[in-house]
Design a protein around this motif. Structure first.
Motif, short mmCIF file in Angstrom:
data_model
loop_
_atom_site.label_atom_id
_atom_site.label_comp_id
_atom_site.label_asym_id
_atom_site.label_seq_id
_atom_site.Cartn_x
_atom_site.Cartn_y
_atom_site.Cartn_z
N HIS A 32 27.53 15.35 24.18
CA HIS A 32 28.12 14.04 23.92
C HIS A 32 29.60 14.23 23.61
N GLU A 33 30.39 13.26 24.00
CA GLU A 33 31.81 13.30 23.69
C GLU A 33 32.03 12.93 22.24
N LEU A 34 32.96 13.62 21.59
CA LEU A 34 33.35 13.25 20.22
C LEU A 34 34.44 12.20 20.34
N ALA A 35 34.10 10.99 20.00
CA ALA A 35 34.99 9.85 20.23
C ALA A 35 36.34 10.00 19.52
N ASP A 36 36.35 10.57 18.32
CA ASP A 36 37.60 10.64 17.56
C ASP A 36 38.28 12.01 17.64
N ALA A 37 37.87 12.85 18.59
CA ALA A 37 38.49 14.16 18.76
C ALA A 37 39.81 14.00 19.52
N SER A 38 40.77 14.83 19.17
CA SER A 38 42.06 14.76 19.86
C SER A 38 41.97 15.46 21.21
N VAL A 39 42.94 15.19 22.04
CA VAL A 39 43.03 15.82 23.36
C VAL A 39 43.23 17.32 23.15
N PRO A 40 42.56 18.18 23.94
CA PRO A 40 42.74 19.63 23.77
C PRO A 40 44.21 20.04 23.86
N ALA A 41 44.61 20.91 22.97
CA ALA A 41 45.99 21.38 22.92
C ALA A 41 46.31 22.27 24.11
N GLU A 42 47.58 22.51 24.34
CA GLU A 42 48.04 23.32 25.47
C GLU A 42 47.75 24.80 25.28
N SER A 43 47.99 25.33 24.10
CA SER A 43 47.87 26.78 23.91
C SER A 43 46.47 27.16 23.43
N PRO A 44 46.01 28.36 23.78
CA PRO A 44 44.69 28.81 23.31
C PRO A 44 44.58 28.86 21.79
N ASP A 45 45.63 29.29 21.11
CA ASP A 45 45.59 29.35 19.65
C ASP A 45 45.42 27.96 19.04
N ALA A 46 46.13 26.99 19.58
CA ALA A 46 46.03 25.62 19.05
C ALA A 46 44.65 25.03 19.35
N ARG A 47 44.10 25.34 20.53
CA ARG A 47 42.74 24.85 20.85
C ARG A 47 41.71 25.46 19.93
N LEU A 48 41.87 26.73 19.59
CA LEU A 48 40.95 27.39 18.67
C LEU A 48 41.01 26.72 17.30
N ARG A 49 42.22 26.41 16.82
CA ARG A 49 42.34 25.69 15.54
C ARG A 49 41.65 24.34 15.61
N GLN A 50 41.80 23.64 16.74
CA GLN A 50 41.14 22.34 16.90
C GLN A 50 39.62 22.50 16.85
N MET A 51 39.10 23.49 17.56
CA MET A 51 37.65 23.70 17.58
C MET A 51 37.12 24.05 16.19
N LYS A 52 37.85 24.89 15.46
CA LYS A 52 37.42 25.24 14.10
C LYS A 52 37.40 24.01 13.20
N GLY A 53 38.35 23.12 13.37
CA GLY A 53 38.36 21.89 12.60
C GLY A 53 37.19 20.99 12.95
N LEU A 54 36.87 20.91 14.25
CA LEU A 54 35.75 20.06 14.68
C LEU A 54 34.42 20.60 14.20
N VAL A 55 34.22 21.91 14.27
CA VAL A 55 32.92 22.49 13.93
C VAL A 55 32.61 22.33 12.44
N ARG A 56 33.62 22.22 11.61
CA ARG A 56 33.39 22.04 10.16
C ARG A 56 32.76 20.69 9.85
N ARG A 57 32.80 19.77 10.80
CA ARG A 57 32.21 18.45 10.58
C ARG A 57 30.70 18.45 10.77
N PHE A 58 30.14 19.55 11.26
CA PHE A 58 28.72 19.61 11.58
C PHE A 58 27.98 20.56 10.64
N SER A 59 26.68 20.37 10.56
CA SER A 59 25.83 21.30 9.82
C SER A 59 24.56 21.51 10.62
N ALA A 60 23.86 22.57 10.29
CA ALA A 60 22.61 22.88 10.99
C ALA A 60 21.60 23.42 10.00
N THR A 61 20.35 23.03 10.17
CA THR A 61 19.27 23.47 9.31
C THR A 61 18.15 24.02 10.18
#
Length: 82
Positions: A32-61
């Motif tokens: 599913h698309e994350l409606a409030d996620a920003s557009v992927p950044a240009e650089s790999p380092d910036a995209r990794l920071r974005q992904m780390k920020g997004l994954v913190r919003r989730f939990s798993a049991t």
């Protein structure tokens, strides 16, 4: 024994010898698309920071991982991606 598919298609089968033991009729994962996620950044380092920020919003049991128990185990985020 319990099988779970992480495939986006339903074309998996499991055999034990000549016996068919598992054949899911639907895909195991739906993306599913994350409606409030920003557009992927240009650089790999910036995209990794974005992904780390997004994954913190989730939990798993993990539940029922032993058939004799109804134990729940909160999964943790690994400090480094695989």
């Amino acid at each position: 024994m319990k099988f779970v598919s992480l495939s986006r298609t339903a074309g998996l089968v499991a055999h034990e010898g000549d016996e068919l033991v598992w054949s899911p009729t639907v895909a195991g994962v739906r993306f599913h698309e994350l409606a409030d996620a920003s557009v992927p950044a240009e650089s790999p380092d910036a995209r990794l920071r974005q992904m780390k920020g997004l994954v913190r919003r989730f939990s798993a049991t993990l539940t029922g991982w032993k058939s004799s128990e109804s134990k729940r185990e909160e999964l943790r985020l690994l400090p480094q991606q695989l």
